[in-house]
Design a protein around this motif. Sequence first.
Motif, PDB file in Angstrom:
ATOM      1  N   LYS A  45     -24.814  51.529  21.061  1.00 52.55           N
ATOM      2  CA  LYS A  45     -24.610  50.474  21.532  1.00 52.55           C
ATOM      3  C   LYS A  45     -25.557  50.056  22.483  1.00 52.55           C
ATOM      4  N   ALA A  46     -26.307  50.938  23.325  1.00 50.51           N
ATOM      5  CA  ALA A  46     -27.444  50.680  24.320  1.00 50.51           C
ATOM      6  C   ALA A  46     -28.811  50.219  23.302  1.00 50.51           C
ATOM      7  N   ILE A  47     -28.900  50.892  22.097  1.00 49.95           N
ATOM      8  CA  ILE A  47     -30.023  50.417  21.423  1.00 49.95           C
ATOM      9  C   ILE A  47     -29.688  49.060  20.732  1.00 49.95           C
ATOM     10  N   ARG A  48     -28.430  48.537  20.335  1.00 56.83           N
ATOM     11  CA  ARG A  48     -28.119  47.370  19.519  1.00 56.83           C
ATOM     12  C   ARG A  48     -28.149  46.362  20.883  1.00 56.83           C
ATOM     13  N   TYR A  49     -27.854  46.716  22.325  1.00 61.00           N
ATOM     14  CA  TYR A  49     -28.086  45.793  23.109  1.00 61.00           C
ATOM     15  C   TYR A  49     -29.527  45.296  23.464  1.00 61.00           C
ATOM     16  N   PHE A  50     -30.521  46.443  23.117  1.00 60.40           N
ATOM     17  CA  PHE A  50     -31.920  46.340  23.671  1.00 60.40           C
ATOM     18  C   PHE A  50     -32.396  45.443  22.646  1.00 60.40           C
ATOM     19  N   LEU A  51     -32.103  46.058  21.451  1.00 59.49           N
ATOM     20  CA  LEU A  51     -32.863  44.837  20.039  1.00 59.49           C
ATOM     21  C   LEU A  51     -32.242  43.322  20.074  1.00 59.49           C
TER      22      LEU A  51
ATOM     23  N   VAL B  17     -32.093  59.549  25.652  1.00 62.76           N
ATOM     24  CA  VAL B  17     -32.138  58.648  26.675  1.00 62.76           C
ATOM     25  C   VAL B  17     -33.319  59.052  27.679  1.00 62.76           C
ATOM     26  N   GLU B  18     -33.466  60.349  27.988  1.00 60.95           N
ATOM     27  CA  GLU B  18     -34.906  60.748  28.454  1.00 60.95           C
ATOM     28  C   GLU B  18     -36.032  60.072  27.826  1.00 60.95           C
ATOM     29  N   TYR B  19     -36.149  59.965  26.757  1.00 62.21           N
ATOM     30  CA  TYR B  19     -37.171  59.248  26.275  1.00 62.21           C
ATOM     31  C   TYR B  19     -37.512  57.604  26.511  1.00 62.21           C
ATOM     32  N   VAL B  20     -36.190  57.017  26.789  1.00 60.40           N
ATOM     33  CA  VAL B  20     -36.170  55.569  27.111  1.00 60.40           C
ATOM     34  C   VAL B  20     -36.587  55.502  28.789  1.00 60.40           C
ATOM     35  N   LEU B  21     -35.982  56.457  29.342  1.00 65.12           N
ATOM     36  CA  LEU B  21     -36.137  56.251  30.842  1.00 65.12           C
ATOM     37  C   LEU B  21     -37.660  56.611  31.303  1.00 65.12           C
TER      38      LEU B  21
ATOM     39  N   ARG C  35     -29.742  50.698  32.152  1.00 68.04           N
ATOM     40  CA  ARG C  35     -28.616  51.014  32.630  1.00 68.04           C
ATOM     41  C   ARG C  35     -27.317  51.416  31.303  1.00 68.04           C
ATOM     42  N   GLN C  36     -27.683  51.005  30.244  1.00 60.80           N
ATOM     43  CA  GLN C  36     -26.909  51.021  29.081  1.00 60.80           C
ATOM     44  C   GLN C  36     -27.350  52.442  28.663  1.00 60.80           C
ATOM     45  N   PHE C  37     -28.405  52.907  28.771  1.00 59.95           N
ATOM     46  CA  PHE C  37     -28.861  54.293  28.354  1.00 59.95           C
ATOM     47  C   PHE C  37     -28.600  55.328  29.325  1.00 59.95           C
ATOM     48  N   VAL C  38     -28.521  54.824  30.666  1.00 59.77           N
ATOM     49  CA  VAL C  38     -27.976  55.914  31.598  1.00 59.77           C
ATOM     50  C   VAL C  38     -26.763  56.321  31.741  1.00 59.77           C
ATOM     51  N   ASP C  39     -25.859  55.304  31.059  1.00 57.09           N
ATOM     52  CA  ASP C  39     -24.536  55.558  31.086  1.00 57.09           C
ATOM     53  C   ASP C  39     -23.991  56.645  29.966  1.00 57.09           C
ATOM     54  N   VAL C  40     -24.970  56.713  29.130  1.00 56.33           N
ATOM     55  CA  VAL C  40     -24.534  57.803  27.922  1.00 56.33           C
ATOM     56  C   VAL C  40     -25.749  58.924  27.929  1.00 56.33           C
ATOM     57  N   ILE C  41     -26.252  59.222  29.142  1.00 53.59           N
ATOM     58  CA  ILE C  41     -27.144  60.222  29.281  1.00 53.59           C
ATOM     59  C   ILE C  41     -26.639  61.653  29.022  1.00 53.59           C
ATOM     60  N   ASN C  42     -25.393  62.005  29.285  1.00 60.98           N
ATOM     61  CA  ASN C  42     -24.742  63.203  29.243  1.00 60.98           C
ATOM     62  C   ASN C  42     -24.419  63.458  27.691  1.00 60.98           C
ATOM     63  N   HIS C  43     -24.342  62.527  26.878  1.00 63.55           N
ATOM     64  CA  HIS C  43     -24.144  62.920  25.381  1.00 63.55           C
ATOM     65  C   HIS C  43     -25.397  62.949  24.600  1.00 63.55           C
TER      66      HIS C  43
ATOM     67  N   GLY D 135     -22.161  55.488  22.031  1.00 66.55           N
ATOM     68  CA  GLY D 135     -22.621  54.936  23.225  1.00 66.55           C
ATOM     69  C   GLY D 135     -24.037  54.572  23.129  1.00 66.55           C
ATOM     70  N   LEU D 136     -24.882  55.510  22.366  1.00 66.75           N
ATOM     71  CA  LEU D 136     -26.235  55.301  22.188  1.00 66.75           C
ATOM     72  C   LEU D 136     -26.465  54.120  21.565  1.00 66.75           C
TER      73      LEU D 136
END
Length: 531
Positions: free
Chosen positions: A430-436, A367-371, A354-362, A427-428
């Motif tokens: 922060k999503a990467i840092r959350y995952f790591l 994000v498409e790769y991660v999803l 969900r962290q990645f989905v929230d920044v999919i527009n930017h 945003g991306l």
Amino acid sequence: MSKPFTDIDGPALESLISLISRVSEAKENNLALSPEDCQLLLDALLTLASMQDRLAHHDVTVHKLRKLLGIEKSSEKLASVLKQARASGKKSKNRQHDEGEGFTPVKPVVIVHAMTDVAKGDTCTECLTGKVYKTEPGSLLRITGQSPFKPEQHVMERLRCNTCGAYFSAPLPDGVLVDGESQQKYGYSARSLMAIYKYFAGLPFYRQCSIQKLLGVKITASTVFDQVERVCNDIYPVYQQLFNVASDAEHYYLDDTTHRILDAKPVEKAVRNSNKTRLRSGIYTSGVIATLKDNNAIVLFETNIGHAGEFIDSILHKRSQSCGKPVIMSDALPSNRPTAREATMSLCNSHARRQFVDVINHFPEEVEYVLKRYGEIWGNDDFAKSEKLSPVARLAYHQAHSLPIMEDIKSWGEAHIANETVEENSGLGKAIRYFLKHYVGLSYFCNMKGVKIDNNRIESMLKIIVRDRKNAMFHKTLLGATIGDVVTSVIATASEAGINVFDYFTTLQQESAQVKAHPENDLPWNYITKS
């Protein structure tokens, strides 16, 4: 937590537009605005100020802002995302839902209608030559409707001695006494329905009152509450037994959601992992699904001033010392971590996704790769479920197919951060840092037997609480909240066991004395054996 934005629906927005002319007119003629206009103007100004503040401090993306304002649905509703990440899962879930897997359907009452005009061996009335004989009967399945609560007036004939004045009354039939005692107005079956309507269907007491008035059987809201409280008293020993048994479970799903208790006052509670205390006022409903060694599931809820971590602590306090370290699936909030016993904390991959989905527009390509990669992981888990792999075989399958994908996402994120191709504070980033940061907990399903991939099961179960909260808005007292927790917990656990909850509740009331003496005999999975 205070609400960051004020809801302004369509009619209110139209009123806001027309308010501009009214403000101009008031300014020209030195007039005061009406209280309604003032409130609408305040709501608009507060929403605008909050939006500007969050955007200025980069606290929210436009995509997330649209979600908060209700303009855009949540990430789980995005068709393009779901198509990739849930394609195989949706198919298997829909098939289970259609087939009604795990639930016992109610068998229709069979009523045989005998022939009255023609009998076996009679002459055919059509050809006047042949004889009629028995053949395959016709069949009609008829679903009928009626008021949920049907009043029955039982009139017992009485006799009186003209000498001593003694009275003799006709006894009530067994079919009447099985649904309640001789002086009991509301039967066990009626009480069961009231409890299920309120704490599963989300039908508040006052709405049950309104519906019954509409159907010609008037029952007050306070009466419905009194009857539901009686149900709670009769099933409470089962709830206590479920709570005790859940303490020795192998796996727990854990989460919470906000709630309201009007009469609740702030309380002084100890700060976790500290000797200090602080005043607490936040009210939450915490939910737990405890999976036992025999794979039976226990669902428990608790509404009070406290987080899910404190609820799991109260369960683990009763845990036997001989039991091993439990596995707890939750999100990454520190408040969800237990302090009573050491546990393995596996983290929810849906939250990471969900962290990645929230920044999919930017960052659509990244994000498409991660999803896409996460979609492969969930596809692997769906395959393991469809093949009914054992925990050991499931772990081996994920280690072979899902662990390399998790490592690829980790390497991809580390490369972006190291090469500075992604700004860490974006945003991306922060999503990467959350995952790591939470990679170990997120990948536990690939390294330990029996660990789940996400926390969706308890989040789905909490929708029962959310449904009641949306309809009834709040609990009046802590007692009312506790009654709701007890009834909802037993309903959800019985539903997970696949039994008829209405019959189960009615039986527990009929056998309340035996239930109180030996509640372990009436746990949902034991009820299946008895029935």
